[in-house]
Structures are given as structure tokens and as C-alpha cells.
Design a protein around this motif. Structure first.
Motif, short mmCIF file in Angstrom:
data_model
loop_
_atom_site.label_atom_id
_atom_site.label_comp_id
_atom_site.label_asym_id
_atom_site.label_seq_id
_atom_site.Cartn_x
_atom_site.Cartn_y
_atom_site.Cartn_z
N PHE A 79 -1.12 -0.32 6.04
CA PHE A 79 -2.17 -0.25 5.02
C PHE A 79 -2.55 1.19 4.72
CE2 PHE A 79 -6.69 0.17 4.01
CZ PHE A 79 -6.76 -0.58 2.84
N ALA A 80 -2.74 1.99 5.78
CA ALA A 80 -3.12 3.39 5.60
C ALA A 80 -2.03 4.17 4.84
CB ALA A 80 -3.38 4.04 6.96
N ALA A 81 -0.77 3.94 5.22
CA ALA A 81 0.34 4.63 4.56
C ALA A 81 0.42 4.26 3.08
CB ALA A 81 1.65 4.30 5.26
N LEU A 82 0.28 2.97 2.78
CA LEU A 82 0.36 2.53 1.38
C LEU A 82 -0.79 3.10 0.56
CD1 LEU A 82 1.45 -1.21 1.77
CD2 LEU A 82 2.84 0.73 1.02
N LEU A 83 -2.00 3.10 1.13
CA LEU A 83 -3.15 3.65 0.42
C LEU A 83 -2.93 5.12 0.08
CD1 LEU A 83 -6.07 3.45 -0.62
CD2 LEU A 83 -6.85 4.00 1.70
N CYS A 84 -2.46 5.90 1.05
CA CYS A 84 -2.23 7.34 0.84
C CYS A 84 -1.15 7.57 -0.22
CB CYS A 84 -1.83 8.01 2.15
SG CYS A 84 -3.09 7.90 3.43
N ILE A 135 -0.06 5.43 -2.65
CA ILE A 135 -0.45 4.97 -3.98
C ILE A 135 -1.41 5.96 -4.63
CG2 ILE A 135 -1.73 3.18 -5.22
CD1 ILE A 135 -0.62 1.16 -3.16
N LEU A 136 -2.42 6.42 -3.86
CA LEU A 136 -3.38 7.38 -4.39
C LEU A 136 -2.66 8.67 -4.83
CD1 LEU A 136 -6.42 8.06 -4.83
CD2 LEU A 136 -6.35 9.15 -2.58
N GLY A 166 4.08 1.88 -16.36
CA GLY A 166 3.34 1.06 -15.41
C GLY A 166 3.16 1.67 -14.04
N ARG A 167 3.23 3.01 -13.93
CA ARG A 167 3.12 3.64 -12.61
C ARG A 167 1.67 3.99 -12.24
NH1 ARG A 167 7.52 5.81 -10.26
NH2 ARG A 167 6.11 5.98 -8.49
N LEU A 168 0.73 3.82 -13.19
CA LEU A 168 -0.67 4.01 -12.83
C LEU A 168 -1.21 2.68 -12.32
CD1 LEU A 168 -1.96 6.19 -15.82
CD2 LEU A 168 -1.00 6.92 -13.64
N SER A 169 -0.67 2.25 -11.20
CA SER A 169 -0.93 0.91 -10.69
C SER A 169 -1.18 0.97 -9.18
CB SER A 169 0.29 0.02 -10.97
OG SER A 169 0.23 -1.17 -10.24
N TRP A 170 -2.02 0.01 -8.70
CA TRP A 170 -2.27 -0.10 -7.26
C TRP A 170 -1.25 -1.02 -6.60
CZ3 TRP A 170 -5.24 2.99 -4.47
CH2 TRP A 170 -6.21 3.74 -5.14
N ASN A 171 -0.25 -1.47 -7.36
CA ASN A 171 0.82 -2.30 -6.80
C ASN A 171 1.75 -1.40 -5.98
OD1 ASN A 171 2.98 -3.93 -6.20
ND2 ASN A 171 3.39 -4.55 -8.30
N GLY A 196 -1.35 15.44 -6.60
CA GLY A 196 -1.04 14.51 -5.52
C GLY A 196 -1.61 14.94 -4.18
N PRO A 197 -1.22 16.14 -3.68
CA PRO A 197 -1.79 16.60 -2.41
C PRO A 197 -3.31 16.74 -2.45
CG PRO A 197 0.15 17.89 -2.97
CD PRO A 197 -0.14 17.02 -4.15
N LEU A 198 -3.85 17.19 -3.59
CA LEU A 198 -5.30 17.34 -3.69
C LEU A 198 -6.01 16.00 -3.49
CD1 LEU A 198 -7.73 19.14 -4.28
CD2 LEU A 198 -7.41 18.68 -6.72
N SER A 199 -5.44 14.93 -4.07
CA SER A 199 -6.05 13.60 -3.90
C SER A 199 -6.02 13.19 -2.44
CB SER A 199 -5.31 12.57 -4.77
OG SER A 199 -4.01 12.29 -4.25
#
Length: 230
Positions: free
Chosen positions: A24-29, A31-32, A53-58, A103-106
Motif C-alpha cells: 500500500f505504501a509503495a503504491l501510494l508513493c 501513484i502520487l 488517462g495517467r492522472l489516475s489513482w488506479n 515527482g520527487p517534490l510530491s
């Protein structure tokens, strides 16, 4: 004892929960990180990521299997790159650099807020009193795991080696001829990067950076650095 009952009695539920929280942690990081690239590009005039469609939480839209595996095993990794068409930027090289940095900033922002949350959870007894000790400990571990993975992902991607984000920033300072020459050889440099990650050559410098940044975050958020690895 029936087989199914034996399975559930001997099964290590803590290991399973740890694996679930790690994924879960890896996917969240990831995707963000990738959505931040796409949003930055979109803001600067390139709608490619949004159109595809890449601005997605999928997570399936962002996962690079090997990059995810590296995150789960080594704590650093990467995702499937967000498509960017630099021709849509007013200044292509600058636009690519800003998009890459997003990306890194987020990830750094996420890591900071997770450590703020960890500090609040640890230092306020009222938070702990709302749940059982086991639930509290599991949630605290999850928050810390997200903070460390996000920080590791951000720092790793700042390395100025193609195809990592740091290389896009470095390339923006190069003359056009050198810039496009390096882009031509990006896939070969990427293979070398895979080998470097696989054999752990980056472990020591990355762990050094993560250690000191986390120490700084602990100081400003009030979370004790000594128990960071609970």
C-alpha cells in the motif's frame, strides 16, 4: 485438526499485514509521484498524460513491475513514466525539468506530512486512547513506512542518471546537441542503472541521505528518531 484450521492457526498474520502495508505504501508513493509529473506537465501546456488517462489513482496505470519490486525489496524504485510531449511546452527543456522535479517534490511533501502525523500520533495520548494498542502500533508503522518509502523514492529519482528525474533537470542545463545525444542513449544507461540497483551499489549513499533527512524531519515534527524502526 482440519487442514484449513491448521493453516489459519499457524499462519503469520503479522507478516501478511506488514506485506499489505508495504505494498500500500509503495503504491501510494508511486501513484502520487507519477500524478505530480502529469499535473505539472498539464499545467505547463502538455495534456498528454491527462489525455492518456495517467492522472489516475488506479495503480495499474502506473506500475512498472520491476520498479515496484525494487521498492518492496530495496526501498527505492520507479514507476511507468508518464508520457510527456515536450513540444507542447513553451520552453521544452525548462518544461521537462519542472515536470521532472514535480515527482520527487510530491514525495518529499508526502514524507513531511506523514512525519507530522506520526508526531501527532506519538505525542498525543488522546489519539492513542481512541484505538487498541495493536491497531495504533500498526497504523503508526504504516505512517512511518509511507514516510520512509516516499523519501527514498524522491531521493532516488533525483539522481542525475537517465531515465531518473534528476537527469531531466541536469539535461536542461546542457546545450541542445548534448541534450539530444544523451536522450538517444537513455535506454542503454537505464540498463546499467538496473544493474547498479540490483547489486546494491546505491544502498550506502541512499541510506546515508535517508538517515539524515529522517533525523531532520524527526527533529521538526517531534517524533523520536530512536524508535523510527518500530
Amino acid at each position: 485438526m482440519p487442514l484449513w484450521q491448521s493453516f489459519f492457526t499457524q499462519f503469520d498474520w503479522r507478516s501478511l499485514l506488514d506485506l499489505v502495508s508495504q505494498v500500500f505504501a509503495a503504491l501510494l508513493c508511486i501513484i502520487l509521484h507519477e500524478c505530480a509529473h502529469g499535473l505539472a506537465a498539464d499545467y505547463l501546456g502538455d495534456p498528454t498524460a491527462r489525455r492518456e488517462g495517467r492522472l489516475s489513482w488506479n495503480p495499474l496505470r502506473h506500475i512498472d513491475p520491476f520498479g515496484l519490486l525494487c521498492m518492496l525489496t530495496a526501498g527505492v524504485g520507479w514507476a511507468k513514466p508518464v508520457p510527456v510531449d515536450a513540444r507542447n511546452f513553451r520552453n521544452p527543456k525548462r518544461g521537462m525539468a519542472v515536470t521532472a522535479l514535480a515527482g520527487p517534490l510530491s514525495n518529499f511533501v508526502l514524507s513531511f506530512f506523514m512525519m507530522v502525523l506520526a508526531g501527532v500520533m506519538y505525542n498525543h495520548p488522546m489519539v492513542q486512547s481512541t484505538m487498541t494498542w495493536h491497531v495504533f502500533l500498526y497504523l503508526l508503522r504504516l505512517v512511518l513506512r509511507i514516510a520512509m518509502l516516499s523519501l527514498g523514492l524522491g531521493l532516488f529519482n533525483l539522481i542525475p542518471i537517465p531515465p531518473l528525474d534528476g537527469s531531466k533537470v541536469l539535461f536542461s542545463f546542457l546545450p541542445d546537441k548534448a541534450y539530444f545525444t544523451l536522450l538517444r542513449y537513455e535506454r542503454y544507461i537505464m540498463l546499467a542503472l538496473f544493474a547498479v540497483v540490483l547489486f546494491g551499489f546505491l544502498d550506502a549513499p541512499l541510506n546515508f541521505c535517508i538517515h539524515h533527512v529522517m533525523h531532520f524531519l524527526c527533529n521538526i515534527t517531534g517524533f523520536p528518531f530512536e524508535i523510527l524502526s518500530i
